[in-house]
Write a protein that holds these residues in place. Structure first.
Motif, PDB file in Angstrom:
ATOM      1  N   MET A   1       0.848  -1.175   0.000  1.00  0.00           N
ATOM      2  CA  MET A   1       0.000   0.000   0.000  1.00  0.00           C
ATOM      3  C   MET A   1       0.891   1.235   0.000  1.00  0.00           C
ATOM      4  SD  MET A   1      -3.005   1.308   2.601  1.00  0.00           S
ATOM      5  CE  MET A   1      -2.104   1.103   4.085  1.00  0.00           C
ATOM      6  N   LYS A   2       0.486   2.216  -0.786  1.00  0.00           N
ATOM      7  CA  LYS A   2       1.183   3.498  -0.837  1.00  0.00           C
ATOM      8  C   LYS A   2       0.167   4.605  -0.627  1.00  0.00           C
ATOM      9  CE  LYS A   2       4.625   2.071  -4.213  1.00  0.00           C
ATOM     10  NZ  LYS A   2       5.199   2.324  -5.533  1.00  0.00           N
ATOM     11  N   ILE A   3       0.608   5.646   0.035  1.00  0.00           N
ATOM     12  CA  ILE A   3      -0.224   6.833   0.204  1.00  0.00           C
ATOM     13  C   ILE A   3       0.553   8.014  -0.345  1.00  0.00           C
ATOM     14  CG2 ILE A   3      -1.379   8.355   1.839  1.00  0.00           C
ATOM     15  CD1 ILE A   3      -1.642   5.920   3.697  1.00  0.00           C
ATOM     16  N   LYS A   4      -0.075   8.732  -1.275  1.00  0.00           N
ATOM     17  CA  LYS A   4       0.576   9.874  -1.902  1.00  0.00           C
ATOM     18  C   LYS A   4      -0.335  11.095  -1.799  1.00  0.00           C
ATOM     19  CE  LYS A   4       2.930   7.143  -5.431  1.00  0.00           C
ATOM     20  NZ  LYS A   4       3.153   6.989  -6.871  1.00  0.00           N
ATOM     21  N   TYR A   5       0.295  12.254  -1.653  1.00  0.00           N
ATOM     22  CA  TYR A   5      -0.441  13.515  -1.693  1.00  0.00           C
ATOM     23  C   TYR A   5       0.026  14.296  -2.904  1.00  0.00           C
ATOM     24  CZ  TYR A   5      -2.155  18.155  -0.743  1.00  0.00           C
ATOM     25  OH  TYR A   5      -2.778  19.375  -0.873  1.00  0.00           O
ATOM     26  N   ASP A   6      -0.920  14.788  -3.693  1.00  0.00           N
ATOM     27  CA  ASP A   6      -0.613  15.601  -4.863  1.00  0.00           C
ATOM     28  C   ASP A   6      -1.026  17.038  -4.550  1.00  0.00           C
ATOM     29  OD1 ASP A   6      -0.638  16.997  -7.307  1.00  0.00           O
ATOM     30  OD2 ASP A   6      -1.084  15.173  -8.430  1.00  0.00           O
ATOM     31  N   ASN A   7      -0.053  17.895  -4.337  1.00  0.00           N
ATOM     32  CA  ASN A   7      -0.320  19.286  -3.981  1.00  0.00           C
ATOM     33  C   ASN A   7      -1.026  20.030  -5.106  1.00  0.00           C
ATOM     34  OD1 ASN A   7      -0.067  21.400  -2.043  1.00  0.00           O
ATOM     35  ND2 ASN A   7       1.532  22.301  -3.316  1.00  0.00           N
ATOM     36  N   GLU A   8      -0.705  19.706  -6.344  1.00  0.00           N
ATOM     37  CA  GLU A   8      -1.296  20.398  -7.490  1.00  0.00           C
ATOM     38  C   GLU A   8      -2.803  20.153  -7.590  1.00  0.00           C
ATOM     39  OE1 GLU A   8      -0.744  20.195 -12.268  1.00  0.00           O
ATOM     40  OE2 GLU A   8       1.085  20.302 -11.066  1.00  0.00           O
ATOM     41  N   THR A   9      -3.224  18.914  -7.334  1.00  0.00           N
ATOM     42  CA  THR A   9      -4.650  18.589  -7.416  1.00  0.00           C
ATOM     43  C   THR A   9      -5.322  18.555  -6.049  1.00  0.00           C
ATOM     44  OG1 THR A   9      -4.212  16.210  -7.328  1.00  0.00           O
ATOM     45  CG2 THR A   9      -4.345  17.220  -9.519  1.00  0.00           C
ATOM     46  N   ASP A  10      -4.540  18.750  -4.976  1.00  0.00           N
ATOM     47  CA  ASP A  10      -5.039  18.713  -3.599  1.00  0.00           C
ATOM     48  C   ASP A  10      -5.792  17.416  -3.330  1.00  0.00           C
ATOM     49  OD1 ASP A  10      -5.490  19.602  -0.985  1.00  0.00           O
ATOM     50  OD2 ASP A  10      -7.372  20.569  -1.537  1.00  0.00           O
ATOM     51  N   ALA A  11      -5.104  16.304  -3.613  1.00  0.00           N
ATOM     52  CA  ALA A  11      -5.727  14.987  -3.458  1.00  0.00           C
ATOM     53  C   ALA A  11      -4.764  14.015  -2.787  1.00  0.00           C
ATOM     54  CB  ALA A  11      -6.132  14.447  -4.818  1.00  0.00           C
ATOM     55  N   ILE A  12      -5.346  13.145  -1.984  1.00  0.00           N
ATOM     56  CA  ILE A  12      -4.600  12.037  -1.389  1.00  0.00           C
ATOM     57  C   ILE A  12      -4.989  10.782  -2.150  1.00  0.00           C
ATOM     58  CG2 ILE A  12      -4.398  10.541   0.633  1.00  0.00           C
ATOM     59  CD1 ILE A  12      -4.717  12.999   2.369  1.00  0.00           C
ATOM     60  N   ASN A  48      -9.895  17.473  -2.833  1.00  0.00           N
ATOM     61  CA  ASN A  48     -10.109  18.730  -2.106  1.00  0.00           C
ATOM     62  C   ASN A  48      -9.771  18.605  -0.626  1.00  0.00           C
ATOM     63  OD1 ASN A  48     -11.118  20.064  -4.471  1.00  0.00           O
ATOM     64  ND2 ASN A  48     -12.990  18.875  -4.188  1.00  0.00           N
ATOM     65  N   VAL A  49      -8.632  18.029  -0.354  1.00  0.00           N
ATOM     66  CA  VAL A  49      -8.208  17.738   1.015  1.00  0.00           C
ATOM     67  C   VAL A  49      -8.086  19.004   1.857  1.00  0.00           C
ATOM     68  CG1 VAL A  49      -6.358  16.764   2.406  1.00  0.00           C
ATOM     69  CG2 VAL A  49      -7.050  15.631   0.302  1.00  0.00           C
ATOM     70  N   LYS A  50      -7.456  20.028   1.334  1.00  0.00           N
ATOM     71  CA  LYS A  50      -7.252  21.263   2.098  1.00  0.00           C
ATOM     72  C   LYS A  50      -8.508  22.122   2.159  1.00  0.00           C
ATOM     73  CE  LYS A  50      -2.310  21.643   1.209  1.00  0.00           C
ATOM     74  NZ  LYS A  50      -1.260  22.417   0.538  1.00  0.00           N
ATOM     75  N   GLN A  51      -9.363  22.008   1.164  1.00  0.00           N
ATOM     76  CA  GLN A  51     -10.550  22.854   1.084  1.00  0.00           C
ATOM     77  C   GLN A  51     -11.673  22.380   1.996  1.00  0.00           C
ATOM     78  OE1 GLN A  51     -11.784  23.034  -2.975  1.00  0.00           O
ATOM     79  NE2 GLN A  51      -9.895  23.970  -3.682  1.00  0.00           N
ATOM     80  N   ASN A  52     -11.779  21.071   2.197  1.00  0.00           N
ATOM     81  CA  ASN A  52     -12.909  20.516   2.935  1.00  0.00           C
ATOM     82  C   ASN A  52     -12.438  19.621   4.074  1.00  0.00           C
ATOM     83  OD1 ASN A  52     -14.790  21.637   1.077  1.00  0.00           O
ATOM     84  ND2 ASN A  52     -14.425  19.929  -0.302  1.00  0.00           N
ATOM     85  N   GLU A  53     -13.252  19.551   5.106  1.00  0.00           N
ATOM     86  CA  GLU A  53     -13.007  18.612   6.183  1.00  0.00           C
ATOM     87  C   GLU A  53     -13.674  17.290   5.796  1.00  0.00           C
ATOM     88  OE1 GLU A  53     -14.475  18.234  10.709  1.00  0.00           O
ATOM     89  OE2 GLU A  53     -13.573  20.136  10.158  1.00  0.00           O
ATOM     90  N   HIS A  54     -12.940  16.196   5.930  1.00  0.00           N
ATOM     91  CA  HIS A  54     -13.466  14.891   5.535  1.00  0.00           C
ATOM     92  C   HIS A  54     -13.523  13.956   6.726  1.00  0.00           C
ATOM     93  CE1 HIS A  54     -13.144  15.753   1.232  1.00  0.00           C
ATOM     94  NE2 HIS A  54     -12.003  16.331   1.505  1.00  0.00           N
ATOM     95  N   GLU A  55     -14.622  13.251   6.845  1.00  0.00           N
ATOM     96  CA  GLU A  55     -14.732  12.150   7.793  1.00  0.00           C
ATOM     97  C   GLU A  55     -15.091  10.930   6.969  1.00  0.00           C
ATOM     98  OE1 GLU A  55     -17.028  12.654  11.326  1.00  0.00           O
ATOM     99  OE2 GLU A  55     -16.469  14.766  11.487  1.00  0.00           O
ATOM    100  N   ILE A  56     -14.142  10.016   6.841  1.00  0.00           N
ATOM    101  CA  ILE A  56     -14.321   8.877   5.954  1.00  0.00           C
ATOM    102  C   ILE A  56     -14.174   7.597   6.750  1.00  0.00           C
ATOM    103  CG2 ILE A  56     -13.424   7.700   3.921  1.00  0.00           C
ATOM    104  CD1 ILE A  56     -12.349  10.530   3.110  1.00  0.00           C
ATOM    105  N   ASP A  57     -15.198   6.759   6.695  1.00  0.00           N
ATOM    106  CA  ASP A  57     -15.178   5.458   7.338  1.00  0.00           C
ATOM    107  C   ASP A  57     -14.702   4.446   6.286  1.00  0.00           C
ATOM    108  OD1 ASP A  57     -15.703   3.022   8.548  1.00  0.00           O
ATOM    109  OD2 ASP A  57     -17.658   3.640   9.310  1.00  0.00           O
TER     110      ASP A  57
END
Length: 65
Positions: A1-12, A48-57
């Motif tokens: 498993m890999k986790i990446k953050y893309d600053n340009e698209t603001d996505a994990i 939209n990681v920085k724009q919105n608060e996420h609660e993900i189950d």
């Protein structure tokens, strides 16, 4: 498993497999699940990681996949 953050698209991206993605489905607002040809979850995108608060189950997201 890999986790990446893309600053340009603001996505994990949580990459679970290197399989080819053949289908994507938005399960929740700004949460996209990617599938392979066997209908198995390959990756999860959180937008939209920085724009919105996420609660993900994640168990719920994966169960409904």
């Amino acid at each position: 498993m890999k986790i990446k953050y893309d600053n340009e698209t603001d996505a994990i991206y949580v990459i679970l497999s290197s399989d080819t993605i053949v289908e994507s489905e938005e399960k929740l607002k700004d949460v996209v699940v990617d599938y392979n040809d066997k209908d198995e979850v390959v990756a999860i995108e959180i937008l939209n990681v920085k724009q919105n608060e996420h609660e993900i189950d994640l168990p719920l997201i994966l169960k409904s996949a």
